[in-house]
Write a protein that holds these residues in place. Structure first.
Motif, PDB file in Angstrom:
ATOM      1  N   LEU A 136      14.587   2.398  -2.110  1.00 14.77           N
ATOM      2  CA  LEU A 136      13.338   3.160  -2.059  1.00 14.77           C
ATOM      3  C   LEU A 136      12.854   3.522  -3.467  1.00 14.77           C
ATOM      4  O   LEU A 136      11.654   3.441  -3.751  1.00 14.77           O
ATOM      5  CB  LEU A 136      13.514   4.412  -1.203  1.00 14.77           C
ATOM      6  CG  LEU A 136      13.547   4.158   0.306  1.00 14.77           C
ATOM      7  CD1 LEU A 136      13.989   5.419   1.056  1.00 14.77           C
ATOM      8  CD2 LEU A 136      12.198   3.674   0.818  1.00 14.77           C
ATOM      9  N   VAL A 137      13.758   3.880  -4.362  1.00 11.11           N
ATOM     10  CA  VAL A 137      13.378   4.150  -5.751  1.00 11.11           C
ATOM     11  C   VAL A 137      12.791   2.888  -6.380  1.00 11.11           C
ATOM     12  O   VAL A 137      11.756   2.933  -7.050  1.00 11.11           O
ATOM     13  CB  VAL A 137      14.574   4.678  -6.570  1.00 11.11           C
ATOM     14  CG1 VAL A 137      14.255   4.693  -8.066  1.00 11.11           C
ATOM     15  CG2 VAL A 137      14.987   6.066  -6.094  1.00 11.11           C
ATOM     16  N   MET A 138      13.444   1.743  -6.127  1.00 10.37           N
ATOM     17  CA  MET A 138      12.963   0.488  -6.698  1.00 10.37           C
ATOM     18  C   MET A 138      11.573   0.128  -6.178  1.00 10.37           C
ATOM     19  O   MET A 138      10.763  -0.464  -6.887  1.00 10.37           O
ATOM     20  CB  MET A 138      13.958  -0.633  -6.400  1.00 10.37           C
ATOM     21  CG  MET A 138      15.282  -0.456  -7.124  1.00 10.37           C
ATOM     22  SD  MET A 138      16.585  -1.565  -6.537  1.00 10.37           S
ATOM     23  CE  MET A 138      15.937  -3.156  -7.021  1.00 10.37           C
ATOM     24  N   THR A 139      11.296   0.516  -4.936  1.00 16.32           N
ATOM     25  CA  THR A 139      10.003   0.209  -4.330  1.00 16.32           C
ATOM     26  C   THR A 139       8.940   1.247  -4.685  1.00 16.32           C
ATOM     27  O   THR A 139       7.873   0.904  -5.191  1.00 16.32           O
ATOM     28  CB  THR A 139      10.142   0.125  -2.795  1.00 16.32           C
ATOM     29  OG1 THR A 139      11.123  -0.869  -2.483  1.00 16.32           O
ATOM     30  CG2 THR A 139       8.824  -0.246  -2.137  1.00 16.32           C
ATOM     31  N   THR A 140       9.216   2.518  -4.426  1.00 11.55           N
ATOM     32  CA  THR A 140       8.190   3.551  -4.606  1.00 11.55           C
ATOM     33  C   THR A 140       7.948   3.904  -6.073  1.00 11.55           C
ATOM     34  O   THR A 140       6.817   4.123  -6.477  1.00 11.55           O
ATOM     35  CB  THR A 140       8.533   4.833  -3.823  1.00 11.55           C
ATOM     36  OG1 THR A 140       9.732   5.401  -4.342  1.00 11.55           O
ATOM     37  CG2 THR A 140       8.677   4.546  -2.342  1.00 11.55           C
ATOM     38  N   VAL A 141       9.003   3.947  -6.853  1.00 11.37           N
ATOM     39  CA  VAL A 141       8.858   4.281  -8.275  1.00 11.37           C
ATOM     40  C   VAL A 141       8.618   3.019  -9.094  1.00 11.37           C
ATOM     41  O   VAL A 141       7.766   2.988  -9.981  1.00 11.37           O
ATOM     42  CB  VAL A 141      10.101   5.042  -8.799  1.00 11.37           C
ATOM     43  CG1 VAL A 141       9.959   5.359 -10.283  1.00 11.37           C
ATOM     44  CG2 VAL A 141      10.326   6.325  -8.004  1.00 11.37           C
ATOM     45  N   GLY A 142       9.363   1.950  -8.777  1.00  9.63           N
ATOM     46  CA  GLY A 142       9.279   0.721  -9.557  1.00  9.63           C
ATOM     47  C   GLY A 142       8.196  -0.246  -9.136  1.00  9.63           C
ATOM     48  O   GLY A 142       7.856  -1.158  -9.874  1.00  9.63           O
ATOM     49  N   GLY A 143       7.647  -0.066  -7.946  1.00  8.37           N
ATOM     50  CA  GLY A 143       6.557  -0.934  -7.523  1.00  8.37           C
ATOM     51  C   GLY A 143       6.978  -2.310  -7.042  1.00  8.37           C
ATOM     52  O   GLY A 143       6.188  -3.252  -7.100  1.00  8.37           O
ATOM     53  N   ALA A 144       8.206  -2.471  -6.563  1.00 13.17           N
ATOM     54  CA  ALA A 144       8.659  -3.767  -6.048  1.00 13.17           C
ATOM     55  C   ALA A 144       8.081  -3.972  -4.650  1.00 13.17           C
ATOM     56  O   ALA A 144       8.605  -3.466  -3.674  1.00 13.17           O
ATOM     57  CB  ALA A 144      10.182  -3.825  -6.001  1.00 13.17           C
ATOM     58  N   VAL A 145       6.966  -4.674  -4.580  1.00  9.32           N
ATOM     59  CA  VAL A 145       6.280  -4.906  -3.316  1.00  9.32           C
ATOM     60  C   VAL A 145       6.357  -6.392  -2.997  1.00  9.32           C
ATOM     61  O   VAL A 145       5.889  -7.231  -3.778  1.00  9.32           O
ATOM     62  CB  VAL A 145       4.809  -4.442  -3.393  1.00  9.32           C
ATOM     63  CG1 VAL A 145       4.080  -4.724  -2.087  1.00  9.32           C
ATOM     64  CG2 VAL A 145       4.739  -2.965  -3.764  1.00  9.32           C
ATOM     65  N   SER A 146       6.935  -6.707  -1.852  1.00  7.23           N
ATOM     66  CA  SER A 146       7.120  -8.097  -1.449  1.00  7.23           C
ATOM     67  C   SER A 146       5.790  -8.843  -1.432  1.00  7.23           C
ATOM     68  O   SER A 146       4.812  -8.380  -0.845  1.00  7.23           O
ATOM     69  CB  SER A 146       7.777  -8.145  -0.072  1.00  7.23           C
ATOM     70  OG  SER A 146       8.026  -9.478   0.302  1.00  7.23           O
ATOM     71  N   GLY A 147       5.760  -9.987  -2.098  1.00  6.27           N
ATOM     72  CA  GLY A 147       4.567 -10.818  -2.146  1.00  6.27           C
ATOM     73  C   GLY A 147       3.543 -10.394  -3.175  1.00  6.27           C
ATOM     74  O   GLY A 147       2.566 -11.094  -3.408  1.00  6.27           O
ATOM     75  N   VAL A 148       3.749  -9.244  -3.815  1.00  8.42           N
ATOM     76  CA  VAL A 148       2.824  -8.771  -4.841  1.00  8.42           C
ATOM     77  C   VAL A 148       3.521  -8.778  -6.201  1.00  8.42           C
ATOM     78  O   VAL A 148       3.096  -9.455  -7.122  1.00  8.42           O
ATOM     79  CB  VAL A 148       2.287  -7.358  -4.508  1.00  8.42           C
ATOM     80  CG1 VAL A 148       1.362  -6.843  -5.605  1.00  8.42           C
ATOM     81  CG2 VAL A 148       1.571  -7.364  -3.164  1.00  8.42           C
ATOM     82  N   THR A 149       4.596  -8.008  -6.318  1.00  9.79           N
ATOM     83  CA  THR A 149       5.390  -8.012  -7.556  1.00  9.79           C
ATOM     84  C   THR A 149       6.769  -8.603  -7.315  1.00  9.79           C
ATOM     85  O   THR A 149       7.357  -9.184  -8.213  1.00  9.79           O
ATOM     86  CB  THR A 149       5.539  -6.586  -8.118  1.00  9.79           C
ATOM     87  OG1 THR A 149       6.056  -5.739  -7.094  1.00  9.79           O
ATOM     88  CG2 THR A 149       4.216  -6.044  -8.616  1.00  9.79           C
ATOM     89  N   ASP A 150       7.303  -8.449  -6.117  1.00 11.56           N
ATOM     90  CA  ASP A 150       8.586  -9.044  -5.733  1.00 11.56           C
ATOM     91  C   ASP A 150       8.270 -10.404  -5.119  1.00 11.56           C
ATOM     92  O   ASP A 150       7.752 -10.495  -4.016  1.00 11.56           O
ATOM     93  CB  ASP A 150       9.301  -8.146  -4.716  1.00 11.56           C
ATOM     94  CG  ASP A 150      10.615  -8.725  -4.213  1.00 11.56           C
ATOM     95  OD1 ASP A 150      10.915  -9.909  -4.493  1.00 11.56           O
ATOM     96  OD2 ASP A 150      11.343  -7.995  -3.524  1.00 11.56           O
ATOM     97  N   MET A 151       8.560 -11.458  -5.852  1.00 11.43           N
ATOM     98  CA  MET A 151       8.145 -12.792  -5.440  1.00 11.43           C
ATOM     99  C   MET A 151       9.265 -13.606  -4.795  1.00 11.43           C
ATOM    100  O   MET A 151       9.193 -14.830  -4.723  1.00 11.43           O
ATOM    101  CB  MET A 151       7.575 -13.551  -6.651  1.00 11.43           C
ATOM    102  CG  MET A 151       6.405 -12.811  -7.312  1.00 11.43           C
ATOM    103  SD  MET A 151       5.118 -12.260  -6.160  1.00 11.43           S
ATOM    104  CE  MET A 151       4.407 -13.801  -5.680  1.00 11.43           C
ATOM    105  N   ALA A 152      10.313 -12.948  -4.298  1.00 14.93           N
ATOM    106  CA  ALA A 152      11.409 -13.664  -3.635  1.00 14.93           C
ATOM    107  C   ALA A 152      10.851 -14.497  -2.483  1.00 14.93           C
ATOM    108  O   ALA A 152      10.127 -13.984  -1.629  1.00 14.93           O
ATOM    109  CB  ALA A 152      12.459 -12.688  -3.126  1.00 14.93           C
TER     110      ALA A 152
END
Length: 190
Positions: free
Chosen positions: A100-116
């Motif tokens: 949750l920290v990685m997503t909400t604070v870090g902005g890891a959004v699947s398909g937007v910044t997280d390109m896995a």
């Protein structure tokens, strides 16, 4: 107090922000030292969190907990340590708080910044385990890394639990698809 800068957004992981995410994950107060240490570990420059958060590979942090705190808060070091083990909920809770920290604070959004391409379960639940220190004939990992035997420590590693396979062969040419798949599984991912 800023514990670390969480990429790719560059968000400030303050104690307050970490505590909010920990609460959303169902963390207990005794989990907070491990969650804060895990955030510190993944935001160190040598961990390269920005690359981990934005890669096309299905990579996620694995947090290894060492020292007395692992047993005190119930981080699993035995059978099924990455699975749902009701007797050891701390690892899943800590892992979810970190995600949750990685997503909400870090902005890891699947398909937007997280390109896995395919992702992996660890990108949702987090991966937190304890080393089975009492069962090992070797020094524990944190001792090898220079910490005292009775010290509490976390180690962060980027790990893959699944592997991407993308074949652009025309489906009418099943031989090409199977040849590509055979070559892929014959060579370990780096």
């Amino acid at each position: 107090e800023v514990i670390g800068i969480v990429e790719p957004r560059g968000g400030h992981a303050t104690v307050e922000a970490i505590a909010i995410n920990a609460a959303m994950a169902g963390a207990r107060p005794e989990h907070m030292p491990v969650i804060i240490a895990a955030v510190k570990a993944i935001t160190r420059p040598e961990f390269a969190l920005g690359e981990l958060q934005a890669t096309t590979n299905p990579v996620a942090p694995l947090i290894i907990v060492n020292g007395p705190i692992a047993k005190e808060i119930g981080v699993n070091s035995g059978s099924g340590l990455l699975g749902p083990t009701p007797a050891f909920p701390a690892g899943a809770t800590i892992g979810r708080a970190l995600r949750l920290v990685m997503t909400t604070v870090g902005g890891a959004v699947s398909g937007v910044t997280d390109m896995a391409m395919h992702g992996q379960p660890g990108k949702y639940t987090g991966l937190v385990i304890a080393e089975a220190e009492a069962l090992s004939p070797w020094d524990p990992l944190h001792v090898e890394r220079g910490y005292g035997r009775n010290s509490n420590a976390v180690t962060a590693l980027g790990v893959m639990g699944t592997t991407n396979y993308c074949c652009l062969a025309d489906v009418a040419h099943i031989e090409k698809f199977l040849e590509g798949m055979a070559k892929f599984v014959a060579v370990p991912s780096l």
